[in-house]
Design a protein around this motif. Structure first.
Motif, short mmCIF file in Angstrom:
data_model
loop_
_atom_site.label_atom_id
_atom_site.label_comp_id
_atom_site.label_asym_id
_atom_site.label_seq_id
_atom_site.Cartn_x
_atom_site.Cartn_y
_atom_site.Cartn_z
N VAL A 11 0.84 -1.18 0.00
CA VAL A 11 0.00 0.00 0.00
C VAL A 11 0.88 1.24 0.00
O VAL A 11 1.93 1.27 0.67
CB VAL A 11 -0.94 0.00 1.22
CG1 VAL A 11 -1.61 1.34 1.41
CG2 VAL A 11 -2.00 -1.11 1.07
N ARG A 19 -4.40 6.54 1.43
CA ARG A 19 -3.81 5.23 1.20
C ARG A 19 -4.30 4.66 -0.13
O ARG A 19 -5.50 4.68 -0.41
CB ARG A 19 -4.17 4.27 2.35
CG ARG A 19 -3.55 4.66 3.67
CD ARG A 19 -3.57 3.52 4.67
NE ARG A 19 -2.66 3.80 5.79
CZ ARG A 19 -2.01 2.89 6.48
NH1 ARG A 19 -2.17 1.60 6.20
NH2 ARG A 19 -1.20 3.22 7.47
N LEU A 57 -4.02 1.42 -3.07
CA LEU A 57 -3.74 0.01 -3.25
C LEU A 57 -3.98 -0.34 -4.71
O LEU A 57 -5.01 0.04 -5.29
CB LEU A 57 -4.66 -0.80 -2.34
CG LEU A 57 -4.68 -2.34 -2.40
CD1 LEU A 57 -5.10 -2.89 -1.05
CD2 LEU A 57 -5.64 -2.85 -3.47
N TRP A 84 -12.83 0.91 0.20
CA TRP A 84 -11.86 1.20 -0.85
C TRP A 84 -12.63 1.49 -2.13
O TRP A 84 -13.45 0.70 -2.56
CB TRP A 84 -10.92 0.02 -1.07
CG TRP A 84 -10.00 -0.26 0.08
CD1 TRP A 84 -10.29 -0.99 1.20
CD2 TRP A 84 -8.66 0.20 0.22
NE1 TRP A 84 -9.19 -1.03 2.02
CE2 TRP A 84 -8.16 -0.32 1.45
CE3 TRP A 84 -7.78 0.96 -0.57
CZ2 TRP A 84 -6.87 -0.07 1.90
CZ3 TRP A 84 -6.50 1.21 -0.12
CH2 TRP A 84 -6.05 0.70 1.10
N HIS A 128 -0.47 -2.51 5.20
CA HIS A 128 -1.85 -2.39 5.66
C HIS A 128 -2.29 -3.74 6.21
O HIS A 128 -1.75 -4.79 5.85
CB HIS A 128 -2.74 -1.99 4.48
CG HIS A 128 -4.12 -1.53 4.87
ND1 HIS A 128 -4.38 -0.24 5.28
CD2 HIS A 128 -5.30 -2.18 4.90
CE1 HIS A 128 -5.67 -0.13 5.54
NE2 HIS A 128 -6.25 -1.30 5.32
#
Length: 465
Positions: free
Chosen positions: A39, A47, A49, A66, A82
């Motif tokens: 991440v 954050r 991903l 997310w 994460h």
């Protein structure tokens, strides 16, 4: 390390692992652990991903969700770990999803459909139009075609519309005008753009399943072959290719094994639709999200929109300007957006600038009427008038002005980029309609009209995507 280098390096590393055949043999918890260890965090605390469907996801600190979202290009980033256990399974790449055809988000306004493609469809249509409506009754698309039109014509039309990323067509695009003699009424839109509805897979299924239930096996097979022949032709244009590939993989088994879907057809059309979807390989999962997961389809459409407006000074504000056109009486839209885009949308909402298309605040010819308090893109950003004003909240002046990929020499968006924004914006509106049932204005969304003005100046040329 510059932020885009950080994101690119992380993406390349994850891609290398996911496409490795050994990846598919790992248990999901192990895959999640690998992804969670990579991440990225930007200085503002966001954050990021890189996960399923080979796309980036932004973590919402408010509720832990997310959201699909393109990463920033102008911020530093560092890698952190994460907690893998809290990553939703839908974020974990399986492998096939990384080999999907990327396609194109361009609308069919500006860059024309290749002449060779159109001619092949015309030849197919001409032969199909001579079929009898008694042998091929119109069991779908009756709102588009006259009652004496055979379903063979509808099969070709439905395939073109279903396979298109965003069926917004230049008003004189020949791929559309060749259907003119079969139409029941004028197509929605105006002389500049035809804002066409995108059918569901069930509409295509209905044409075939009705013939199968009626014991007309040869007719059902002919309609299947027309779907496949049309999809095969459409592969030549990236705006059709991903869904055309998906359609081909679903129906080719039924072409090879006549009567394959007859048991399902005797149940109902939905049973046939499910049979088709079950035959589609996982690599086409994103192309079929409109059929399998309308909510996720909308989120990925928003991702495309954010990518398309990435050249703007504030992509979130630009994307919010287009989302402001969507009808949202139940106030469901903000919950579907990442926190950065949600904030930009709420600023527009507080200023009373949302749901503009729902209010039909456009002139009769479909062009936008500026509203009180509405911001417009300043001239110094558009680049010598190359891109008419858009209803997005941008500052009065924009500093910089250096060209980025997808822009013209003057710093404004080039023609292909403008077509990509128009396509992504319209696809997002259609995805919202599929999810909520909200109406799509017959003359298009208000925010798209500036893009139309940009593109109609360069119509009917030989540039192809």
């Amino acid at each position: 390390m510059r932020s885009w280098d950080a994101f690119s390096a992380s993406e390349a590393e994850i891609r290398g692992m996911v496409v490795d055949p050994r990846w598919r043999g790992l248990p999901v918890p192990a895959q999640a652990q690998v992804i969670a260890a990579r991440v990225l965090v930007t200085p503002d605390g966001d954050r990021w991903l890189f996960g399923a469907h080979a796309r980036w996801y932004l973590h919402d600190p408010a509720d832990g969700r997310w959201h699909p979202a393109p990463p920033p290009r102008s911020a530093k980033a560092r890698q952190v770990s994460h907690q893998a256990a809290v990553l939703p399974a839908r974020l974990i790449p399986r492998g096939p999803d990384f080999s999907a055809e990327p396609g194109s988000t361009q609308a069919f306004v500006g860059p024309d459909v290749p002449e060779e493609l159109t001619e092949q469809v015309r030849v197919l249509l001409r032969a199909s139009g001579r079929k009898s409506e008694l042998d091929f009754p119109l069991t779908a698309f009756d709102e588009i075609f006259a009652s004496d039109v055979p379903s063979t014509v509808a099969a070709i039309w439905g395939t073109v519309m279903w396979c298109s990323y965003a069926p917004a067509f230049d008003g004189n695009e020949r791929l559309i005008t060749i259907f003119g003699e079969y139409l029941r009424r004028p197509l929605p839109g105006d002389e500049w753009v035809r804002w066409l509805p995108q059918p569901s897979l069930l509409d295509l299924v209905a044409l075939v399943a009705e013939r199968a239930r009626s014991g007309r096996a040869r007719s059902a097979l002919r309609l299947l072959a027309l779907l496949a022949d049309t999809a095969q032709i459409l592969l030549a244009d990236a705006r059709f290719r991903p869904r055309a590939l998906a359609l081909l993989t679903m129906i080719e088994p039924a072409l090879r094994a006549q009567g394959l879907d007859d048991p399902a057809a005797r149940i109902d059309d939905e049973a046939v639709r499910q049979a088709w979807l079950s035959r589609c390989p996982p690599r086409f999962g994103r192309a079929l999200l409109a059929e399998t997961d309308p909510a996720e389809n909308f989120r990925h459409s928003v991702y495309d929109l954010l990518e398309a407006v990435a050249y703007t000074p504030d992509p979130y504000a630009a994307a919010a300007g287009f989302l402001a056109d969507l009808s949202d009486s139940k106030e469901r839209l903000p919950r579907m957006l990442c926190h950065r885009l949600r904030e930009a949308y709420r600023e527009l909402d507080q200023a009373g600038l949302t749901r503009t298309s729902a209010a039909e605040r456009t002139q009769p010819d479909g062009f936008q009427i500026p509203q009180t308090g509405e911001y417009v893109v300043p001239q110094e950003w558009t680049g010598s008038g190359s891109f008419p004003a858009l209803p997005v909240p941008l500052p009065a002046t924009v500093t910089g002005g250096h060209a980025v990929p997808g822009t013209s020499d003057e710093g404004g968006p080039d023609r292909a980029s403008a077509a990509a924004v128009l396509g992504a914006a319209y696809a997002t509106g259609l995805a919202w309609q599929r999810l909520t049932g909200a109406r799509v204005p017959a003359k298009g969304f208000a925010g798209s009209q500036g893009l139309v003005q940009r593109l109609i100046l360069e119509r009917d040329d030989s540039h192809h995507p």
